[in-house]
Structure formats: C-alpha cells, structure tokens
Design a protein around this motif. Structure first.
Motif, PDB file in Angstrom:
ATOM      1  N   TRP A 133       0.810  -1.211   0.000  1.00 47.79           N
ATOM      2  CA  TRP A 133       0.000   0.000   0.000  1.00 47.79           C
ATOM      3  C   TRP A 133       0.850   1.270   0.000  1.00 47.79           C
ATOM      4  N   HIS A 175      -0.130   4.100  -2.727  1.00 50.04           N
ATOM      5  CA  HIS A 175      -0.404   5.519  -2.504  1.00 50.04           C
ATOM      6  C   HIS A 175       0.657   6.411  -3.145  1.00 50.04           C
ATOM      7  N   GLN A 177     -10.187   6.505  -5.885  1.00 50.74           N
ATOM      8  CA  GLN A 177     -10.402   6.939  -4.503  1.00 50.74           C
ATOM      9  C   GLN A 177     -11.855   7.324  -4.213  1.00 50.74           C
ATOM     10  N   GLU A 217     -12.671   0.664   1.992  1.00 47.86           N
ATOM     11  CA  GLU A 217     -11.836   1.852   2.156  1.00 47.86           C
ATOM     12  C   GLU A 217     -10.387   1.484   1.909  1.00 47.86           C
ATOM     13  N   ALA A 250      -4.535   2.882   4.528  1.00 52.59           N
ATOM     14  CA  ALA A 250      -3.645   4.041   4.580  1.00 52.59           C
ATOM     15  C   ALA A 250      -2.201   3.609   4.480  1.00 52.59           C
ATOM     16  N   SER A 251      -1.380   4.509   4.000  1.00 45.45           N
ATOM     17  CA  SER A 251       0.044   4.255   3.913  1.00 45.45           C
ATOM     18  C   SER A 251       0.705   4.612   5.238  1.00 45.45           C
TER      19      SER A 251
END
Length: 982
Positions: free
Chosen positions: A747, A751, A774, A950, A953-954
């Motif tokens: 990920w 991103h 996104q 969803e 996140a990075s």
C-alpha cells in the motif's frame, strides 16, 4: 486442296508421264509442307484404295515417312501427297504414273509401306530429280484385281480439290493422249505492314490520311526507307497535315522520326517545308538538347528559300534557353534585331524565362522588362509570372510585391500561378500575412481575387497548421462574395480534422452540402480519414454508404482508410462488407487492406475469420509484407494464442521476412497471457540476440506480463525502466502498477503511485483515474460530466487502446477492493464496444468470454454475469441447459494454468459454484442447468464483491513530487540484476 495455290504453272504430260514445273523458284515458301501441285493420269490409270470415311478428301499428309538428306525435318514441313479418294473397279494399265514435288533430296525408301492389302500390293519408288524438279513415282501392279478410276472421274475429283474450277484444264499432248493441266491463278498476297497498337494514334484524332501516315511512320524500322512509305501520300497531304504529323511526334518526344520526315520533305518538291515546319522541328530538337542540329537547320533556312521570322528565332532562343545557355539567347535576340526581324511578346517572354532560370541578376531581368515595354510590347500574365518566379527563387519579397502591384495597375488579372509564386516567396520567408494584405488591397481596389487565389493561400496556412488563419482566409473569401469550391472545403476540412476539431468538421461539411457544392472523392477520403483517426469510426462507415448511394466511386485510398477505421473499432461486419465491395469493383487488395481486415476481426475476437482473411491473399495473388504478418501475430497475441503466434512466425520466415521488434513483442505478450513466464523471457532474449533494441513498447509489454503473473518486484523494476526511457509512462502502466501494488498489499507503493498521478503536472486523464479509484466521482453528475468525457479522449486510439485501458483500470479497481466501481467501469466499457464477445445468449447455451480480459476485469465480469443469471433464474425467462465461461481459446489441458483461467476457477470454487473444466475443452469452464439453478437460488453475492472497501492508509511518509528513480530503488545494481534475470 487446303494449301493456297502458288504462282507457278505446272503440268503433267500424259504422253511422257511426267510432271513439269516452270521454275522451282516460283513455288512460295508459305505453302505448308512440300506439296503436290499437279496430278494427272493417262486414261485407265490407277486410283488409291482409300476408305470412304475420308469422303472427298483429295490429300493426306505423309507424317514421318520421308527421311531428308540433312537428317532433320524439312523447313517446309512434311511432304503432302494428293491422292484421289473416289475409286471404281476396272482394269488398270501397267506403269501408271503420279508425280510428287519434294523440296529436298530424300533417301531411297518406300514412301507408302502401309499401302498393302490382300488384293493388291503397290510399290512407290522414287525416281531421279530432273530439271523440272519432279519426282517420278511408278505404281506397279502386283495382283489381278485393282481399282479403276476413269479420266473424267479423276478430273471431277481434281476440280473439287481446288477453290477455283478454272485452275484445272484439260490438256492434250502432241501424241493426242489426254491429261489434265493445273494452272495456278492465285498470286502471293502482298505482305501487310503490321502496326503495333502501342504506336497507333488515337482513332478520330486526325483525318484518315494523317492517322494512317502517322501509324505507318511509327511502325517503320529505324533503317527502313521513308520514301517508299510516303510515296503513297503524294499530293494527298497538305502542309497543314504535315504540321499535325510533326505535332504528334513532338508530343511523343519522337524526334528521330520527325527529323527523318523533315529531311525527306527537304528533298521533295511537292512537300517543301515552310517556316512553321522549321519552327516546329527546331523546338522539338531543342527539347532534346540537340543544339547543333537546331542551329544547322536554322542556318540553312535562307538556302531553302525560307525566310527567318520572329517564330523561328524564338524557337532557337528557347532551345538555347531551356538548355541553360541564356547568354546565347541574348546574342540571338541581338542578332534578330540586326536581321531586321522584330521580336514579339513570345520572344521576350522566352528570353526573360531563359535568363531567369539561367541565373541572371535581378537588375538584368528588369532591364529586359524595361526594354520590352520601351519597344511597345505590353507584358502579359506569363511575363509577370516569370518575374515572380525569379523573385521566389531569389527570395526577393519586396521585389515580388512590386511586380504584383505593377501587374494589377496594368490590368492583368492574376491566375493560380501568380498566387502560387507569391505564397512560395512569402512562405519561404515566413511572411504569409503579406499575401493576405495583398489580397485585401485587391479587394479594396475592386480587383477581387478568384477562388484559386484564396485556395492557394488557404492551403499554405493549412500546411503550416495555423487553423485560425486558415479559417480567417475562408471567412475573408466568403465576405468578398467569392464562392468556395470543393477544393476549398476539402482543404479546410482536412485542417480541422488534423487538429481534432470534429465539431467544426461536421458543421463545415453540412455547410458545404447546403451551399450546393457536391463532395468529390478527395472530400470523402479526407472525411473518412479524419473521422477514422478521431475515433468516430461509424461515421466513417456512414460516409462510405453515402458515397455508394451517390455518384462518387470509391478508390483504393477510400478502401484503405475505411478498413483502417473498421480495424481500429473492431467493426468486422462493416469491414467484410467494404472488402466485398472492393473486390466487386475489380480492385486488388494490398498489404494495408489485409492489415485493416485482420485487425477488424482480431479486435472482435474472431481469430478464425482473421486467419481466413489472411490466407485469402494467396487466392488473389496479392503481395504482403512483414507488417501484414505482424498484424496477424499481434491479433493472436492479444488472445494468448501462443501456438498460433509461433506457427505464423514460421510462415513469415518461410516467406522470406525476418522477425521484427513487433514480432518479438507479440511473442512476449502471448506467452505472458498463457502464463508461460520462462517462454516470455526466452522471447526477450531472442529479441536481444537478433540485435533489436528493447524499446518502450517492449518494456510496457513486460510490465503487463509481470502484473498478470503477480510478480511485484519485477513489475516495479520494469516500471522504473519505462520511466527512464520516457518522461511520462502510459496511463495503462500506472494502472498496472496500482493493481500489482494492491494485489500484493504494497500500500505504500500504491499511494505513492496515486499521489504521482494526481500531481499538478500530470495530464487530466491521470488525475481523473486516480480520483476515480479513490471514490471522488461516484456522484452521477460527476460521472456524466467528468469521467465519461475523459474516457472519450482515448477513443481516438482505437478499440485496442480502449481494451488495454479498461483492462488495466478494472484490474486496479478489483484488487483495490473497489468492486461496485469496477462493475460501473465494465458497463461503460461494454457500452463503448470493448469486449464485444464478452456476453452471449442463445436458446442452447449462455456464455461469458473473458479470454481477452485481465484478471480483475474477468472477475468483475464473472460476478456481474452470475448476478444476471440469478435474476433470470428467479424470473419467468427460460434458461438453456448449458452455461459456459471461456477463459482461453484453446483445448489443451495445460492452458488451464493460465492466470485468468486459474483465478476465475478458484473464485468459482471458493463460492461453491457447480462449474468444472470441460473435458473436451480445457479453456472452457462449464455447468448445467440442473446443477446451476439450485445453486443460484441459494447463492448471494459476497459482501466483499459488492461493497467498495476503504483504501488502506500508507504508513510511510514521502514527498508528493514526481517519483524519481532513486526514490523507488536505492540500489541500482539490484535493479540491474533483476533486468538481467529476465
């Protein structure tokens, strides 16, 4: 007698029993074979024992019965022996004689050994040659019974054998013995002069005598006598007719025959050449650079009582001028004045043209121009155009402007050449605006330029790519009440199309038809090419239909452009129709035609039809090139049919073509889709061994292979190589990196790629795709107003680029967990004609074909298909007995291990769906109604397949600037090792 009669008198003397010829030389060689020219019998002679089936035939060829002294067949053919077929029984006399003329000495032998029967035996013996050139042949009686032919009967048969009864007359010798004498009346036909069609003059172009004379002169051999040919036209041809003959030879550039005819005329009294003939022959020889002969003919004119005039001097001046000797032209002009011959307008135009092309300075040209006007000769359009041409070659813009204004003040109307010279002059100096100013000055002065002038300037702006100024010239033209013609519209349509202004193209085309200007073949070809390159493929086909329904016949450029458009769009039915129309018009297809046809079938997934189209070249005897083979190889590669790829490459090499970079790239792609990574690496090694560079397209193909196989590290290294080769990789490369990053849960890299795509320096499409992933454009208004127009931008690259784009985007969406967005994109792709073979329904089976899809696209299509099946199973619609999923176009077992086949089957197996690989086709997953319907009734779509998750996140921090090479890999040597391992 089938052979023609010869010019000789031959007789048979009944008293001596011999055949006599007046002379052997009188016997023509054109008679086929060595023939008997006379046949006679004394009363009570024999007749042959010939069967009645021969009818009244009087002759029979003796084939292979004569041996010649030279040991080979006579040049006159085989001997012919004439023999009466009518027979009757009687008492023959001994020693009856027939005579045969033979062209060469023959060996002694029996001529007719086959003339034997139980009743009689005839022996024909050769006698000695005599001065009469006859051969005495005796017929000896060998038995008591023979056939008898009376004298009168023989005469009747002889008469029947010749075309004229007058050729046979009764003959009585001094001994009062009766016989027959043949007198040949026919003479040898005069040999006709054979005139080849290539030299015949067009019928009806001249009078009969002139046409015949030209044809006969053209057919004469180089050393043939022209006197014999022309004697038949004495007092038939006038001097005007001779002028026409010289003009015809001048148009053919046949100066040799013209010169020979001229010399013949000088020797005659009835056709002495006058000054016009002298002028024509000097001009003709001058065009061939024969200046010595030109000067010789010119100097001998006074001796032939032909006076020099302005035209003869001008012809000689032109001869020297066109051969680059403008100084000689000037000397001839001075001599002309000394001889009291006044130069005329043509003379000065010729001298100025010779000096302009010869390199005389501008002041010298102006001096000639002033001298011309001083002598009272008014310049014409040719004079001014010659001066403008001199300005163009010398890049004299101000001088050209001065000449143009002088021309307008003199009331000389400019023509196309005038404006072409002006445009060329100012165009070379990047000052086309000056030409526009000159046109406006003409409009103000009331001397409105014509359509040709505006077209020249419009074409110049269009070639420079200045759309605004080209449109401005068109508006200026309309405001000046100058009607545009078909060339005007075609030029502006092409200009709009090259710059993607398709709305203006449509509007201008409607305006063209509304104005009553009928489109020609150039207009239609321009529009077809414009719409084809712009992605409006069906509009291109509609234009073709309009052509066929109208009065404009398509040409090869039309068919090529249209099949190219059909190929890019995968419009295989339209391509087949256009191809048949081309063949019906007798047009022979070339390599470009086959490429378009193959692409049309290939983009529709119709591989067998593509192969049939390719093999059709053999029946039509059409030549193809390496690009034609590459197009078929590329089609197979897109479907993963690597064995067909290898077979086509073998045929390509057998045809004498070497594998190109495109060939190896297709091999890599085909092996990658089949899941054969070692073979793909081997194709890359073969590419390097062959000495071809690993270009950007090969790197992008390798990236696609690694992403299909799920090899993240190799894909990342390959993406870095692409970025080093070009400043901006394709959008498909970014999508593939997003998909492989999400698939391997990398990920941070995911991103990092998204942020790079959303950078301010990136194109609009890259930013929108990143936002789509996104979830920034889920609202219907955003989708309709932003996403769909962005998808429209890629249609100009054809269906193949659309397929690659949607495959990569669906791959990224699927592995990123954006299932519903993936379904939405899939519907958009199908609406645009991508994956035309994906869904199929019939009364016997329902199927889905995912063999050309990426893994993510195939899984998205699979879930959508199962949901549709579930809806149909719960409704009143009748379901077929068989349901199939095509993952590979193959029947071999090992192909089921390809990534798409393996992951599609694993997904079905994970959901417990009753599907199995078909034992008869390992590329097909099959189920049956009695098994599938119960399962569908109890199945519900898994949440992970219908909810957009969803994005994780990075955890890494990194700059949002464009990613460089060192930010992806800190160790360059490690990256090199990865590339070497490929």
């Amino acid at each position: 007698m089938e052979a023609p009669l010869v010019s000789s008198v031959c007789s048979w003397d009944a008293g001596t029993g011999r055949l006599h010829f007046s002379s052997k030389d009188n016997i023509g060689d054109y008679v086929s074979g060595a023939s008997i020219f006379c046949l006679g019998f004394k009363h009570g002679s024999f007749s042959s024992h010939w069967s009645q089936k021969h009818g009244s035939s009087f002759s029979a060829k003796v084939l292979g019965r004569v041996d010649y002294a030279c040991g080979s067949e006579s040049p006159l053919g085989v001997s012919v022996f004439y023999w009466p077929s009518y027979s009757c029984i009687g008492n023959p006399g001994r020693g009856s004689v027939v005579a045969v003329w033979v062209p060469q000495k023959i060996y002694r032998r029996d001529l007719f050994p086959f003339c034997n029967d139980t009743d009689s035996k005839w022996l024909l013996r050769q006698g000695n040659f005599r001065r009469s050139n006859s051969v005495e042949v005796h017929v000896e009686r060998q038995s008591s019974s023979h056939f008898l032919c009376q004298l009168e009967d023989v005469g009747v048969l002889v008469k029947k054998s010749f075309s004229s009864n007058k050729a046979v007359k009764k003959f009585r010798s001094a001994s009062r013995r009766r016989g027959y004498r043949l007198i040949a009346k026919a003479s040898k036909k005069k040999q006709q002069l054979v005139i080849p069609d290539a030299v015949r003059v067009e019928p009806g172009k001249y009078s009969y005598d002139v046409e015949t004379a030209i044809n006969q002169l053209s057919a004469l051999a180089p050393r043939s006598s022209i006197t014999r040919c022309m004697e038949s036209y004495r007092n038939k041809l006038s001097m005007k007719d001779f002028s026409l003959i010289f003009r015809e030879f001048g148009q053919r550039r046949d100066w040799e025959r013209a010169y020979k005819l001229f010399k013949y005329m000088q020797r005659q009294q009835w056709c002495k050449p006058h000054e016009h003939i002298y002028t024509m022959i000097i001009g003709m020889l001058g065009r061939e650079g024969l200046l010595d002969r030109c000067s010789e003919i010119f100097e001998e004119m006074p001796n032939q009582n032909v006076e020099w005039n302005a035209y003869s001097f001008t012809a000689l001046i032109n001869a020297y001028g066109r051969n680059g000797q403008y100084e000689a032209s000037l000397h001839l002009l001075e001599r002309m004045k000394r001889e009291k011959v006044a130069p005329n307008l043509i003379t000065y135009n010729t001298v100025i043209n010779a000096c302009a092309k010869g390199g005389m300075d501008w002041e010298g040209l102006l001096g000639l121009f002033a001298q011309m006007r001083h002598e009272g000769i008014q310049p014409d359009i040719i004079t001014y155009n010659t001066l403008l041409g001199a300005c163009s070659s010398r890049m004299l813009d101000e001088e050209a402007k001065m000449v143009f204004r002088t021309m307008n003040e003199a009331g000389v109307v400019p023509d196309k050449v005038t404006y072409s010279m002006l445009v060329e002059t100012y165009g070379n100096m990047q000052r086309l605006d000056s030409v526009s100013e000159l046109l406006r000055e003409m409009e103000v002065s009331g001397n409105v330029p014509d359509t040709v002038a505006y077209n020249v300037l419009l074409d110049a702006f269009a070639k420079e790519g200045d759309v605004a100024k080209a449109a401005g010239i068109f508006k200026q033209m309309v405001n000046a009440a100058c009607s545009p013609n078909v060339r005007t519209y075609s030029t502006l349509l092409e200009c709009y199309g090259k710059h993607g202004r398709f709305d203006e193209v449509r509007g201008l085309f409607k305006e063209m038809k509304a104005s009553g200007t009928a489109p020609d073949i150039i207009t239609y070809n321009t529009l077809i090419e414009t719409f084809g390159k712009g992605g409006y493929f069906k509009e291109a086909v509609s234009l073709f239909d309009a052509m066929v329904d109208g009065t404009v016949d398509p040409n090869m450029e039309t068919y090529t452009g249209l099949l190219h458009a059909c190929g890019m769009a995968g419009l295989h039915e339209e391509a087949r129709r256009v191809y048949k129309h081309m063949l019906s018009r007798g047009q022979k297809p070339d390599s470009d035609i086959f490429i378009g046809l193959i692409q049309a079938y290939g983009n529709a997934g119709l591989y067998q039809e593509a192969d049939v189209a390719f093999r059709g070249r053999i029946e039509l005897e059409c030549d193809v090139n390496a690009s034609t083979f590459d197009s078929l190889i590329h089609v197979y590669a897109k479907g993963g049919l690597y064995k067909e790829v290898l077979a086509t490459i073998a045929n390509m090499q057998q045809a004498g073509f070497s594998a190109t970079v495109e060939t190896f790239k297709s091999c890599i792609e085909a092996f990658g889709k089949a899941g054969l990574l070692p073979a793909a690496k081997g194709a890359l090694a073969d590419l390097q061994i062959a000495g071809h560079p690993v270009n950007l397209q090969v790197h992008e193909t390798l990236l696609n292979v690694y992403c299909i196989m799920g090899l993240f590290d190799e894909a990342k290294a390959q993406f870095l190589e692409i970025k080093e080769l070009c400043s901006l990789p394709l959008i498909t490369s970014y999508n593939m990196m997003l998909s492989i990053s999400a698939r391997r849960s990398r990920w941070d890299d995911f991103h990092r790629i998204l942020d790079e795509m959303e950078h301010k320096d990136m194109p609009n499409l890259y930013v929108l795709v990143a936002g789509l992933i996104q979830g920034n454009f889920d609202e219907p208004s955003n989708w309709n107003d932003i996403i769909q127009p962005a998808f429209d931008d890629i249609k100009v690259y054809g269906l193949e680029s659309n397929t690659s784009f949607f495959n990569s985007l669906l791959e990224a969406l699927w592995w990123a967990g954006q299932r519903s967005r993936a379904v939405r994109v899939l519907k958009e792709a199908r609406r645009r004609g991508v994956f035309p073979e994906s869904f199929c329904k019939s009364s016997r089976l329902w199927s889905i074909d995912v063999h050309r899809m990426s893994v993510g696209a195939a899984l998205t299509a699979l879930i959508s298909w199962l949901e549709d099946l579930q809806t149909s199973a719960s409704g009143p619609e009748d379901l077929p007995n068989i349901f199939t999923i095509i993952t590979r176009r193959t029947t071999e077992k090992q192909e089921s291990e390809a990534p798409v086949s393996k992951l599609v089957f694993a997904t079905l197996e994970g959901m417990g769906a009753p599907f199995k690989f078909a034992p008869w086709n390992q590329g097909c997953i099959v189920s049956f109604k009695q098994l599938l319907v119960p399962w569908l009734q109890g199945w519900s779509t898994p949440e992970e397949f219908k909810i957009d998750t969803e994005l994780p996140a990075s955890v890494a921090t990194y700059p949002t600037a464009n990613i460089g090479a060192t930010s992806l890999f800190k160790n360059d040597s490690w990256r090199s090792k990865q590339l070497t391992a490929l």
